[in-house]
Scaffold this active site. Sequence first.
Site, PDB file in Angstrom:
ATOM      1  N   HIS A  66      94.327  35.925  -8.683  1.00 46.94           N
ATOM      2  CA  HIS A  66      94.856  36.397  -9.968  1.00 46.94           C
ATOM      3  C   HIS A  66      94.313  35.527 -11.101  1.00 46.94           C
ATOM      4  O   HIS A  66      94.857  34.460 -11.397  1.00 46.94           O
ATOM      5  CB  HIS A  66      96.382  36.354  -9.940  1.00 46.94           C
ATOM      6  CG  HIS A  66      97.031  37.095 -11.069  1.00 46.94           C
ATOM      7  ND1 HIS A  66      98.259  37.693 -10.953  1.00 46.94           N
ATOM      8  CD2 HIS A  66      96.626  37.343 -12.327  1.00 46.94           C
ATOM      9  CE1 HIS A  66      98.583  38.277 -12.109  1.00 46.94           C
ATOM     10  NE2 HIS A  66      97.599  38.070 -12.957  1.00 46.94           N
ATOM     11  N   ASP A 309      97.470  33.190 -11.857  1.00 47.65           N
ATOM     12  CA  ASP A 309      97.599  33.983 -13.094  1.00 47.65           C
ATOM     13  C   ASP A 309      96.994  33.212 -14.270  1.00 47.65           C
ATOM     14  O   ASP A 309      97.548  33.188 -15.367  1.00 47.65           O
ATOM     15  CB  ASP A 309      99.067  34.352 -13.359  1.00 47.65           C
ATOM     16  CG  ASP A 309      99.207  35.453 -14.414  1.00 47.65           C
ATOM     17  OD1 ASP A 309      98.173  35.970 -14.891  1.00 47.65           O
ATOM     18  OD2 ASP A 309     100.354  35.783 -14.758  1.00 47.65           O
ATOM     19  N   PRO A 327     101.812  35.827 -24.060  1.00 47.21           N
ATOM     20  CA  PRO A 327     102.283  35.229 -22.812  1.00 47.21           C
ATOM     21  C   PRO A 327     101.137  34.776 -21.912  1.00 47.21           C
ATOM     22  O   PRO A 327     100.129  35.469 -21.806  1.00 47.21           O
ATOM     23  CB  PRO A 327     103.065  36.372 -22.153  1.00 47.21           C
ATOM     24  CG  PRO A 327     102.481  37.621 -22.720  1.00 47.21           C
ATOM     25  CD  PRO A 327     101.921  37.286 -24.076  1.00 47.21           C
TER      26      PRO A 327
HETATM   27 ZN   LIG Z   1     100.864  39.884 -14.417  1.00 46.82          ZN
END
Ligand SMILES: [Zn+2]
Length: 436
Positions: A66, A309, A327
Amino acid sequence: MILEETVPTELVIRGAHVLDPSSGLDGVTDVRISSGMISEIGEGLRGTREIDADGLHLFPGFVDVHAHWRTPGREDEETIETGSAAAAAGGFTGVVMMPNTDPIVDRPVVVSGLVRRVERESRVRARVSAALHVGLAGERLTEMRLLKEAGAFCVSDDGLGTASAGVLRNGMLYARSAGLPVILHCEDHTLATGVVHDGVAASLAGLPGSPASAEDAATATALILAAETGAKVHITHVSTALSAALVGFFKDRADVTSDTTPHHLTLTDDLVSTLDGLYRVNPPLRPDDDRDGVEVALRDGVLDFVATDHAPHASEEKELPMEEAAPGFLGHETAFAALYTDLVLGGRLSLARLVETMSCAPGRWVGEGGTLRVGEPADLTLVDLSEEWAVDLGAMISRSSNSPYWGRTLTGRIVSTIVGGELVHDRTGAGFGVRA
Ligand SMILES: [Zn+2]
């Protein structure tokens, strides 16, 4: 992947503590790399080129499923070159790039263009994911068969949840028939109306919160549909205790895997009291009970692996009040050290389980790497578990600097990262004992 023409064909890493749960290795030994592959493991190996790794640990290279490398479209935040350099600095030898770029990776021509650029510009093995829905809009499915032919490794609408269960079900059925795994960001946008976790910290800070049910309801829906459709589904960034428990319930009922992030394992929502937009992330940082539940689920194997992420943002998007900030956090460069410092040194996770969740399990998921055996590609990470280092935003290798660990001193530092036998990150220097 960039391959220097001067790559020597042989390298011997001498005297490292080799730890690989997938092959059962756990002890000091030597490793010979020949023509990009691991060719011999044993004591007393010598070579024309050697790394003296006495006192260091050698793991199978980490794999991150990710990552947002912001290419195409936001190369001011990250490029394939800087993203892959940051990944290599964090010990990652493989990465999956997310498709929420500009343009969005929802057409075969965008996929094939990215695949070509990765071959030229990436230091690590990078896989391209494509969108599940055209424009990530959750309405019309992408042409997944053509995306796969163009080189897409999986599909995802990451960054967004899918509004309609019926649409998501069709997406899973099509992905299954196209032979593509689906990575799901589970978020119900009718519930996720705030900017931080809806709890005590949000109330005290006077910030609008999103309830945990925004993630839990979407996770439950995704798991039920995965069980029904038989699609290969990966739930990414699980951040609540209930979502982790739901994944556990469905583990034997669906073809499902899941990950959580270093930040959801090490940080909690008390950071929102700073009102600093740096700490805005999706899903949001959660209270201690959720962090504990996610940690136990990772330790017990309910959650399969860690993914970062990695989400670079320009400073003008983060140096804002919480409500206005974008974010996301940087992840590649601090993942191992943050988890080693807080969880392993904190006595909450074994080092072997950390290696399993950063290397072996995600390596199995992508079908390459994550194991240290003779005959396998030499994708390796050499780590100094004793080195302490301060996270300095000015020294990040990523093009961005939005790390939530800024100013902290972490223990455990990547010394070298090797992909296919090539040193793609190297802090050993000539003085360390690389003999040419
Ligand atoms: Zn996500």
